[in-house]
Design a protein around this motif. Structure first.
Motif: not given
Length: 182
Positions: A90, A93-94
């Motif tokens: 995550e 990704r972010t």
């Protein structure tokens, strides 16, 4: 006095991570460069009372945040490889800008709460912390006792550090349910 201004007075030329996080860009890039290393180091944040770690974190100098936290070489026992991989995926990704923006709102939050609509909190309140969390050294918990006129409970979990909900999820759930049901 705005929070970051107070921190600048307290820490002077010393490094303080909250002040380092204020400028958009450097911390974002540092943390996002290798999310697995970032998270492994963050999850191994030293416990309260580790004087050498505190001195490393406060030492003036050009080092960023992560260089001040030794790489533990592995994961703490409270997180599985599978759960860790979810965090890594995550944050890969972010990035870390979202969480860093929370620190960047300290002064705005201070402005919004400088003159609260009510001087006290008259509903029950609960603070749960890890007894080994180094951030407790500068967390003004006494302020809660000043403004909470309703029931106030503080629970410090022995052996728990900063990542409380990950380290002791069952105990946190039990404490919350006990608080909410009473």
């Amino acid at each position: 006095m705005p929070t970051t201004q107070a921190f600048r007075r307290i820490f002077g030329d010393n490094f303080f991570y909250i002040l380092y996080f204020q400028e958009q860009g450097p911390a974002d890039a540092e943390l996002a460069a290798d999310p697995a290393t970032t998270l492994r180091r963050l999850f191994a944040t030293p416990a309260a009372g580790d004087e050498a770690a505190a001195l490393r974190m406060l030492a003036p100098g050009p080092e960023g945040f992560l260089a001040r936290i030794p790489d533990p070489g592995g994961l703490p026992e409270w997180i599985s490889r599978r759960d860790f991989d979810v965090y890594v995926q995550e944050f890969t990704r972010t990035g870390f800008t979202g969480p860093l923006n929370w620190y960047r709102c300290f002064d705005r939050n201070w402005e919004l709460t400088a003159a609260p609509p009510a001087a006290t909190v008259d509903i029950p309140a609960l603070f749960i912390g890890g007894a080994a969390d180094a951030t407790l050294a500068y967390t003004p918990r006494d302020r809660a006792r000043e403004v909470v006129t309703g029931e106030y409970r503080e629970v410090l979990i022995d052996g728990a550090g900063h990542w409380l909900t990950e380290e002791h999820p069952d105990e946190i759930s039990r404490i919350l349910v006990d608080f909410l049901v009473v």
